[in-house]
Each structure stands twice: as structure tokens, then as C-alpha cells.
Design an enzyme around this catalytic site. Structure first.
Site, PDB file in Angstrom:
ATOM      1  N   LYS A  60      77.691  81.609  93.916  1.00 29.88           N
ATOM      2  CA  LYS A  60      78.160  80.939  95.141  1.00 29.88           C
ATOM      3  C   LYS A  60      77.902  79.434  95.193  1.00 29.88           C
ATOM      4  CE  LYS A  60      80.139  83.376  96.958  1.00 29.88           C
ATOM      5  NZ  LYS A  60      81.427  83.857  96.316  1.00 29.88           N
ATOM      6  N   HIS A 121      76.348  83.474  85.279  1.00 27.72           N
ATOM      7  CA  HIS A 121      75.360  83.191  86.322  1.00 27.72           C
ATOM      8  C   HIS A 121      73.944  83.347  85.750  1.00 27.72           C
ATOM      9  CE1 HIS A 121      78.296  82.821  89.401  1.00 27.72           C
ATOM     10  NE2 HIS A 121      78.534  84.100  89.605  1.00 27.72           N
ATOM     11  N   SER A 151      76.404  81.280 101.817  1.00 26.60           N
ATOM     12  CA  SER A 151      77.586  81.737 101.088  1.00 26.60           C
ATOM     13  C   SER A 151      77.305  83.076 100.392  1.00 26.60           C
ATOM     14  CB  SER A 151      77.984  80.671 100.061  1.00 26.60           C
ATOM     15  OG  SER A 151      79.177  81.026  99.431  1.00 26.60           O
TER      16      SER A 151
HETATM   17  P1  A3P Z   1      81.562  79.322 101.115  1.00 29.39           P
HETATM   18  O1  A3P Z   1      81.173  80.757 101.153  1.00 29.39           O
HETATM   19  O2  A3P Z   1      80.501  78.429 101.661  1.00 29.39           O
HETATM   20  O3  A3P Z   1      82.886  79.058 101.736  1.00 29.39           O
HETATM   21  P2  A3P Z   1      81.528  80.699  93.698  1.00 29.39           P
HETATM   22  O4  A3P Z   1      82.861  80.366  93.164  1.00 29.39           O
HETATM   23  O5  A3P Z   1      80.394  80.157  92.902  1.00 29.39           O
HETATM   24  O6  A3P Z   1      81.395  82.155  94.011  1.00 29.39           O
HETATM   25  O7  A3P Z   1      81.360  79.909  95.083  1.00 29.39           O
HETATM   26  C1  A3P Z   1      82.115  80.256  96.201  1.00 29.39           C
HETATM   27  C2  A3P Z   1      81.918  79.191  97.242  1.00 29.39           C
HETATM   28  O8  A3P Z   1      82.629  78.010  96.849  1.00 29.39           O
HETATM   29  C3  A3P Z   1      82.488  79.599  98.613  1.00 29.39           C
HETATM   30  O9  A3P Z   1      81.713  78.890  99.571  1.00 29.39           O
HETATM   31  C4  A3P Z   1      83.895  79.028  98.497  1.00 29.39           C
HETATM   32  O10 A3P Z   1      84.559  78.867  99.727  1.00 29.39           O
HETATM   33  C5  A3P Z   1      83.592  77.689  97.838  1.00 29.39           C
HETATM   34  N1  A3P Z   1      84.774  77.089  97.204  1.00 29.39           N
HETATM   35  C6  A3P Z   1      85.624  77.649  96.337  1.00 29.39           C
HETATM   36  N2  A3P Z   1      86.603  76.780  96.004  1.00 29.39           N
HETATM   37  C7  A3P Z   1      86.350  75.656  96.688  1.00 29.39           C
HETATM   38  C8  A3P Z   1      87.014  74.380  96.786  1.00 29.39           C
HETATM   39  N3  A3P Z   1      88.123  74.133  96.122  1.00 29.39           N
HETATM   40  N4  A3P Z   1      86.470  73.442  97.591  1.00 29.39           N
HETATM   41  C9  A3P Z   1      85.333  73.693  98.282  1.00 29.39           C
HETATM   42  N5  A3P Z   1      84.674  74.874  98.231  1.00 29.39           N
HETATM   43  C10 A3P Z   1      85.181  75.836  97.441  1.00 29.39           C
END
Ligand code: A3P
Length: 308
Positions: A60, A121, A151
Site C-alpha cells: 500500500k 513486498h 490504506s
Molecule cells: P489509498 O488507499 O490511500 O487510496 P499499492 O499499489 O502499493 O497497493 O498502493 C495502493 C495505494 O496507492 C492506494 O492508496 C491507492 O489509491 C494509491 N494509488 C494508486 N495509484 C495512485 C495514483 N496514480 N496516484 C495516487 N495514489 C495512487
């Protein structure tokens, strides 16, 4: 093993009956989804090619965002090429193990020729040694602990293959103790930080990416020894904005059927903001968290920002 006639989505639907909230088991003291621990020997034995690129994150922290940026950079900003398959197929998740017929990360990697982009991860001490022996490029993305926790909490609610997060108050304590999948956030960010220079790891921050996405896209571009035209960089920044990625079915994880990712509980592309923690932590929780943070992070000075 992988059945190539099935799409990823179909494979997951077929495996639906074997998907449940997996327990965590330890690998060298790090709690991790039990199927990963059970297959640890083959994951640890994975040997990359020197041309492979690793994107490493604590869950996340901005993995999917970085994956999309990297894929677009490697394909000269070609949006159509980057919609050739879902993120999870384009950039396999090294350690993921799912019930058949869903291909594991290792299955997918076997079917691809280097240079490959690989997601993990794993904390640095569990990354297979070949990545360091071959001096592979590694991009690490870190996100401030409070937003990362929020998140992860919402992700654990919607991801039916992760342990139940339980109530928020309890989850905050689980996170602090590292009793969540892939273990302690604190150890994770510190581990990669410690070796970033010696192992030529590009250490990025989610908050910097939000603050100035173009600057960070260019930073990644230079690390990959690429030099793209200004208008292509602009296009990549636009294609990887939260708003555009949220509507991209090849990047927003709606390709994972509801039995695993239930977006009606919480969308994978949830908010994508810095500072959403303030909508979750009470003043007392925030104070307790900060006091513990100061202790757990006393031995390093990593410039995390909880607001921008
Ligand atoms: P939130 O839950 O705070 O919205 P991962 O890809 O490591 O699983 O992380 C997911 C997090 O990154 C989520 O955060 C998601 O919304 C955010 N995320 C994914 N793409 C994004 C983007 N283009 N810009 C900003 N945040 C992004």
C-alpha cells in the site's frame, strides 16, 4: 501450474472455492501469507537476470502507481501497449502464491523473457540473493506510516485473501507491532534505506510523487537510463494520475473478481492522497502512534512527511 488458455480473471473465478482469508505464517520471523511461507524454498531460489528490474514496496505504499509509471516509461508512453494486460500479468508479483489454476508469480516469471519488471513486498533481507549478485536495478517506494496504515486497513477489509483487519483501534496496534502481512513497516522502510547507496536502490517517497509527479517520473526515467521527449513525459504524468488510473481497467485492480477484491467494501484506488490519516486517527491514537514511532525510528533519519 498455469493453464494458458484461461484469462487471469477466469483463473481466479475458477479458484474461488479455494480462496479465503489466509492466515499468516513466519518466514525468518516475518509474518507473511501462509501459502507464501509454504513455498518459501522456491521463492528464495528464484534467480533473476541482470536485466530484470525490481519494484519493492511495503504493501500500500504506491506499488501499482510506480508499476504503471515504469511500464509507460519502458514503452515510450504508449498507453495502448500498457493496456495489453492487467498490472499483475505485466509485472508479476514475485512471491505471490494462489490456488490453482491461478498462476503464481514464479509461474508468470518463468513464461516471460528478461528483461522483466518484477514486483515484491519482501523486506530486503528476504529478497532472493540473485538480485544483489546480479546488481539488478531496484526501485523502492516508501509512504509515511500513518497513511500507509490507513490504506492497508481498508485494503485488508476488501481483500478477501488477507487476514480480517478487525476493528480500527485493534488494527493500529497490529500495525505498530508488525502483526500484518509482510511484517513491520518500520523494519521494511529501514532495511531498504540502510542499503540504498551500497546497492544502488532508487528510494522514492509517495509524498514526493504526489507533490511533484513530473519530477519523480523524471527521476525514475534517469535511473532506468532512459531519455524521453518532454511531451511523452507529460503524457506519462497524466496517464498515471490517480483520476486516470482509477478508470483504467488494466491498472485499477477491477480485473480481480469480487471473490478476492471486493471493491464494494473499499475500492483498490481508494483516495490516493497524503494526509488521509487525519480522517481516521483520534487525537489520542495519533499521540500514542507518534510516541511509539519516535522510539521505533530513533536509529534513522528517513525524511517522511505526513502532510504536503
Ligand atoms: P489509498 O488507499 O490511500 O487510496 P499499492 O499499489 O502499493 O497497493 O498502493 C495502493 C495505494 O496507492 C492506494 O492508496 C491507492 O489509491 C494509491 N494509488 C494508486 N495509484 C495512485 C495514483 N496514480 N496516484 C495516487 N495514489 C495512487
Amino acid at each position: 501450474m498455469e493453464d494458458k488458455s484461461l484469462s487471469y480473471e477466469e483463473a481466479i473465478t475458477r479458484a474461488a472455492g479455494s480462496i479465503y482469508r489466509f492466515t499468516l505464517s513466519e518466514v525468518q520471523g516475518v509474518p507473511i501469507m501462509t501459502p507464501i511461507a509454504q513455498n518459501w524454498r522456491s521463492i528464495w531460489a528464484f534467480c533473476p537476470d541482470a536485466s530484470d528490474l525490481l519494484i519493492a514496496t511495503y504493501p500500500k505504499a504506491g506499488t501499482t502507481w510506480t508499476q504503471e509509471i515504469v511500464d509507460l516509461l519502458l514503452h515510450d508512453g504508449n498507453a495502448e501497449v500498457c493496456k495489453r494486460a492487467p498490472t499483475a500479468i505485466r509485472i508479476p508479483f514475485l512471491e505471490i502464491q494462489s490456488p490453482p489454476p491461478i498462476p503464481s508469480g514464479l509461474d508468470l516469471l518463468k513464461s516471460m523473457k528478461p528483461p522483466r519488471v518484477i514486483k515484491t513486498h519482501l523486506p530486503i533481507q528476504l529478497v532472493p540473493k540473485g538480485f544483489w549478485e546480479h546488481k539488478c536495478k531496484v526501485i523502492y517506494v516508501a509512504r509515511n506510516a500513518k497513511d500507509n496504515l490507513v490504506s492497508y486497513y481498508h485494503f485488508d477489509r476488501m481483500n478477501q485473501s488477507q487476514p480480517e483487519p478487525g476493528p480500527w483501534e485493534e488494527y493500529v496496534h497490529k500495525f505498530i507491532k508488525g502483526n500484518v502481512g509482510w511484517g513491520s513497516w518500520y523494519d521494511h522502510v529501514k532495511g531498504y534505506w540502510k542499503y540504498r547507496e551500497e546497492r544502488n536502490i532508487l528510494y522514492l517517497f509517495f509524498e514526493d510523487m504526489k507533490e511533484n509527479p513530473r519530477r519523480e517520473v523524471e527521476r525514475i526515467m534517469r535511473y532506468l537510463d532512459l531519455s524521453l521527449a518532454d511531451d511523452v513525459i507529460d503524457k506519462i504524468v497524466q496517464l498515471t494520475s490517480f483520476k486516470v488510473m482509477k478508470d483504467n481497467p488494466m491498472a485499477n485492480y477491477t480485473f480481480i473478481p469480487k471473490v478476492v477484491f471486493d471493491h464494494s467494501i473499499s475500492a483498490f484506488m481508494r483516495k490516493g492522497e497524503v494526509g488521509d490519516w487525519a480522517n481516521h486517527f483520534t487525537a489520542a491514537q495519533s499521540q500514542m502512534f507518534d510516541e511509539d514511532y519516535a522510539k521505533q525510528m530513533a536509529d534513522v533519519d528517513i525524511p517522511f512527511r505526513t502532510t504536503i
